[in-house]
Design an enzyme around this catalytic site. Sequence first.
Site, short mmCIF file in Angstrom:
data_model
loop_
_atom_site.label_atom_id
_atom_site.label_comp_id
_atom_site.label_asym_id
_atom_site.label_seq_id
_atom_site.Cartn_x
_atom_site.Cartn_y
_atom_site.Cartn_z
N ARG A 57 0.84 -1.20 0.00
CA ARG A 57 0.00 0.00 0.00
C ARG A 57 0.87 1.26 0.00
NH1 ARG A 57 -2.42 1.75 4.41
NH2 ARG A 57 -2.62 -0.33 5.33
N TYR A 70 -15.79 14.95 -16.48
CA TYR A 70 -16.07 13.52 -16.45
C TYR A 70 -17.15 13.28 -15.39
CZ TYR A 70 -15.41 8.54 -15.81
OH TYR A 70 -15.61 7.19 -15.72
N ASP A 91 -6.93 17.03 -15.41
CA ASP A 91 -7.16 15.66 -15.86
C ASP A 91 -6.75 15.59 -17.33
OD1 ASP A 91 -8.27 13.27 -16.86
OD2 ASP A 91 -9.92 13.32 -15.43
N LYS A 132 -7.46 4.21 -19.70
CA LYS A 132 -7.74 4.62 -21.08
C LYS A 132 -6.47 4.47 -21.93
CE LYS A 132 -11.71 5.56 -19.23
NZ LYS A 132 -12.01 6.85 -18.64
C1 LIG Z 1 -12.48 7.33 -17.41
C2 LIG Z 1 -12.12 8.67 -16.91
C3 LIG Z 1 -11.94 8.90 -15.54
C4 LIG Z 1 -12.15 7.81 -14.50
O1 LIG Z 1 -11.18 6.84 -14.61
P1 LIG Z 1 -11.41 5.31 -14.09
O2 LIG Z 1 -10.09 4.70 -14.39
O3 LIG Z 1 -12.54 4.76 -14.88
O4 LIG Z 1 -11.72 5.42 -12.65
C5 LIG Z 1 -11.59 10.17 -15.13
N1 LIG Z 1 -11.42 11.17 -16.02
C6 LIG Z 1 -11.58 10.99 -17.35
C7 LIG Z 1 -11.39 12.14 -18.28
C8 LIG Z 1 -11.94 9.73 -17.84
O5 LIG Z 1 -12.13 9.55 -19.15
#
Ligand SMILES: *Cc1c(COP(=O)(O)O)cnc(C)c1O
Length: 398
Positions: free
Chosen positions: A61, A114, A187, A212
């Site tokens: 962790r 998001y 992000d 992603k």
């Molecule tokens: C998918 C996504 C998230 C969340 O990510 P997870 O890995 O599904 O928790 C956050 N921000 C953006 C822009 C995303 O496309």
Amino acid sequence: MNDFDRTLRPESRIVHPPVVQVNGSRPMGVPLHQGHVFAFASSDALAAAFSGPDGGFVYNRNGNPTVRSLEEAVAGLEGGTGALATSSGMGAINTVLLALLRSGDHVIAQRSLYGGTFATLADLVERWGVEVTHVAGDDPAEVTAALRPNTRLLHLETVSNPTTRVTDLPGLIAAAKAAAGVVTVVDNTFATPLLCRPIEHGADVVIHSATKYLGGHSDVLAGLAVFAGRELHEKVWRHALELGATADPFAAWLTLRGLQTLALRIRRHCDTALDLARRLAAHPAVTAVHYPGLATHPDHELALRLLPEGNGGVLAFDLAGGREAARAFTESVRLASLAPSLGGVHTLVLHPASTSHRQLSDAELAAAGIGAGTVRVAVGIEHPEDLWADLEQALAKA
Ligand SMILES: *Cc1c(COP(=O)(O)O)cnc(C)c1O
């Protein structure tokens, strides 16, 4: 660890992620350290290893050699001083927000966020007494006007979902930095560090859903927070330990395996998305195409500056036939698949109005720039001609 010279181009560094060295030789594939605990010769050595995000390895962790490789690799690509790998993108977002905010603090966030981030902020408002002002992504003056003495954080996304508006990162970040003590968080999931490095535009923290593009193969859930400085890294890392939000070694290993081909994949995503965007724009069933690489896009000029190497793999388009046509289209694709998510090797289509954004009324959809007939395409790496043939046959049914 081997730490490849940061003057090398990202395409070169990305295939040589830093690896924790075991016996003097350097493994070419990053080893998977799945064991969760490490033994020591003395209590002093054990205590010393607990010291911080880049201390020794004690307990998974707190830190793990495989996870550390991923953190160092992505920190290097983003130009950060360090990174924290988390169990998912939402894990990174929640860890950063909870580590940095307390009741009574004020957050300025983009309006088009998001969905999970929007829900987290709404929850912080309702249950924790945090205040949030939402702004558009293209007007620094709106950030200046929203600043309050208790503003602690600015949360932005490089490219918005699903209409691919590009955020004026340098402008909005500079506006927030005019006030003391505002942490700027971006992000960068849609752009990846190969297309945009928000730290170069003043960001303090960069977030990724590594689920992603970084992972890229639709087989792992992971997230990252990259830091421009040591102090924030330490603070957020401590909170990640409390939340238990840190990454699992196998998830980090899969993400690293995908990451090494990111440069090739992202080039293909960008080229195919632009090609399909142009073809869609000329199709009679399509009334508008949303892709920053098109001169018709409202942020095209900004995209040329902020994303000079390509505009990513996500595009959206509006069908003349509205809601029913969009549903029919997404249910008629054969090579592409009807699925949420993005950033993987497979092409995915989605009808936001009846899925990801179904809670919104038509008026709320319109305010978010989303039509009832808007379709999102997360372009994969299949052959562009096969993809176009598939989209064309589905358009004929819409
Ligand atoms: C998918 C996504 C998230 C969340 O990510 P997870 O890995 O599904 O928790 C956050 N921000 C953006 C822009 C995303 O496309």
